[in-house]
Design an enzyme around this catalytic site. Structure first.
Site, PDB file in Angstrom:
ATOM      1  N   LEU A  70       0.758  -1.114  -0.134  1.00 17.00           N
ATOM      2  CA  LEU A  70       0.075   0.019   0.090  1.00 17.00           C
ATOM      3  C   LEU A  70       0.844   1.322  -0.169  1.00 17.00           C
ATOM      4  CD1 LEU A  70      -2.954  -1.099   2.560  1.00 17.00           C
ATOM      5  CD2 LEU A  70      -2.919  -0.979   0.063  1.00 17.00           C
ATOM      6  N   GLY A  71       2.104   1.072   0.526  1.00 11.20           N
ATOM      7  CA  GLY A  71       3.006   2.108   0.509  1.00 11.20           C
ATOM      8  C   GLY A  71       4.168   2.005   1.166  1.00 11.20           C
ATOM      9  N   GLY A  76       9.824   1.396   6.616  1.00  8.84           N
ATOM     10  CA  GLY A  76       9.477   0.023   6.245  1.00  8.84           C
ATOM     11  C   GLY A  76       8.623   0.235   5.312  1.00  8.84           C
ATOM     12  N   VAL A  78       4.084  -0.674   4.067  1.00 10.37           N
ATOM     13  CA  VAL A  78       2.657  -0.956   4.693  1.00 10.37           C
ATOM     14  C   VAL A  78       2.188  -1.921   3.473  1.00 10.37           C
ATOM     15  CG1 VAL A  78       0.451   0.023   5.011  1.00 10.37           C
ATOM     16  CG2 VAL A  78       2.505   1.350   5.814  1.00 10.37           C
ATOM     17  N   LYS A  91       1.825  -2.294   8.976  1.00 15.27           N
ATOM     18  CA  LYS A  91       2.949  -1.549   8.877  1.00 15.27           C
ATOM     19  C   LYS A  91       4.129  -1.990   9.416  1.00 15.27           C
ATOM     20  CE  LYS A  91       4.005   3.470   9.732  1.00 15.27           C
ATOM     21  NZ  LYS A  91       3.709   4.735  10.101  1.00 15.27           N
ATOM     22  N   ASP A 190       2.561  16.353  11.583  1.00 14.33           N
ATOM     23  CA  ASP A 190       2.719  16.313  10.060  1.00 14.33           C
ATOM     24  C   ASP A 190       1.341  16.284   9.337  1.00 14.33           C
ATOM     25  OD1 ASP A 190       4.316  15.989   7.699  1.00 14.33           O
ATOM     26  OD2 ASP A 190       4.464  13.670   7.885  1.00 14.33           O
TER      27      ASP A 190
END
Length: 421
Positions: A70-71, A76, A78, A91, A190
């Site tokens: 996913l990302g 690391g 996901v 994650k 963020d």
């Protein structure tokens, strides 16, 4: 929490709950059962930091396809996976590749998520694994708000995300998530469109608490002290970062989250990334180019077609003086009323480019085949260079391609002079 008046989209009722900002809700954070504080020897010990109410999951119980990412980032990756019969986001931290600070951020995110409980506008934490260290979270179907605004080409989703009513729902959801964070003394640190996930019903969920800080609020003062984050540092994403944070002596604060929200509010309204018009100017000026630009008093451009009431509100959120920015409680009260309307997508206007025949041919050679079906010049027009032909720019492309074409054509036309009518 208490109920507030119903906010509805026609045929789609939505109800929002706004938790009261009271000393009781803040006190709940410090009273939660925690195993210990951060270890001073920097040893990575995720188990010591997470509330006992969050279960430890056996990594072998997770069904993860390594190809289904996913990302990913420096921390690391996901993954999309299956756990306990439901789709989840996992994650996973790469211990052998992560710095000590990244490991601490991962532990801090775990600790913060474990204290938040369930809230419709925050990503749920189901549990965590120890070997390897992973957070197992709710899978949010549509992905990030940034992806939906700037990169998604699904016609159905694009039609939804450009609807002013959906935009308002997303923004109010983000505000409610931030109210909950502030109620338990958490500064996100963020806040940006990449860290807002969107569910199938277009509910916004605030995510990614790796840069968040835990703060102890003093009476009637925004000035705060870090209570459980001895290694706090200035961090975040430059385009959304409040300019006062460039000074390392200034800690992230509720007002700096409001600044970031103002940037994101403008981004959602006009569907343009912050400082998109300055990308070329920022090249070679380092990762903090955008926040240095903001420190000089500059801000992302606001479209002239943004309603005046929203323009004024955006400017309040990113005010130079942090004390002049509204709280998230006030933001919700100001934006929630039905008479506050968010505009639909700002259609790029159809325009005509008028040139003499020879100049039109020169422009075509410069821009390639950017003009679609230009009017054929008659032999009479070809023999008289003072006459003109008209070329209509085709805007039936997907949004990203069309915007890029508009930029290229405008650049080319500015080379020849003002020929856009």
């Amino acid at each position: 929490p208490f109920h507030i008046p119903l906010y509805t989209i026609p045929n789609e009722p939505y109800e929002y709950e706004m938790p009261p900002e009271t000393s009781v809700s803040r006190g709940q954070y410090s009273s939660r059962t925690m195993r210990s504080s951060v270890r001073q020897d920097d040893e990575y010990a995720i188990r010591s930091e997470i509330s006992e109410s969050i279960p430890v999951i056996d990594y072998r119980d997770l069904n993860i396809n390594p190809d289904n990412k996913l990302g990913q980032g420096s921390f690391g990756i996901v993954y999309k996976g299956i756990w306990n019969g439901q789709t989840v986001a996992v994650k996973q931290l790469h211990l052998n590749k992560s710095t000590k600070q990244e490991k601490k951020s991962f532990v801090k995110e775990s600790r913060i998520m474990s204290t938040l409980g369930k809230h419709p506008n925050l990503v749920d934490l189901y549990g965590y694994t120890l070997e390897p260290p992973c957070l197992v979270m709710r899978y949010v179907q549509l992905g990030s708000l940034s992806y939906l605004l700037h990169y998604c080409e699904d016609p159905e989703i694009e039609a939804k995300i450009t609807d002013g009513r959906i935009k308002k729902k997303l923004i109010l959801g983000i505000v409610l998530g931030m109210i909950q964070l502030n109620a338990v003394n958490i500064v996100h640190g963020d806040l940006k469109s990449q860290n807002i996930l969107v569910a199938e019903d277009y509910t916004a969920k605030v995510a990614d608490f790796g840069f968040a800080t835990l703060r102890g609020k003093t009476a009637r003062s925004i000035a705060s002290s870090v209570t459980s984050d001895d290694d706090a540092q200035v961090c975040g994403t430059a385009g959304y970062m409040a300019p006062e944070l460039i000074n390392h002596s200034t800690l992230p604060d509720y007002s700096s989250d409001v600044y970031s929200f103002g940037v994101m509010l403008n981004e959602v309204i006009q569907e343009e990334e912050p400082y998109a018009d300055q990308f070329r100017n920022f090249l070679g000026r380092g990762p903090l180019a955008a926040v240095n630009y903001a420190r000089l008093g500059n801000r992302p451009r606001i479209s002239s077609r943004t309603p005046a009431i929203l323009k004024t509100f955006i400017e309040k959120c990113w005010h130079r003086n942090p004390l002049s920015r509204p709280s998230f409680q006030q933001i919700f009260k100001d934006l929630q009323p039905p008479h506050i309307k968010f505009p639909n997508y700002f259609e790029q206007p159809s325009f005509t480019i008028t040139t003499d025949v020879k100049l039109e041919q020169n422009i075509r050679s410069k821009t390639g085949e950017l003009f679609e079906n230009p009017c054929d010049a008659s032999s009479e027009k070809e023999s008289r260079t003072i006459d003109t032909v008209e070329c209509q720019l085709d805007i039936s492309f997907d949004r990203t391609t069309r915007d890029e074409i508009v930029k290229k054509v405008s650049t080319c036309l500015s080379f020849y002079g003002n020929y856009v009518t």
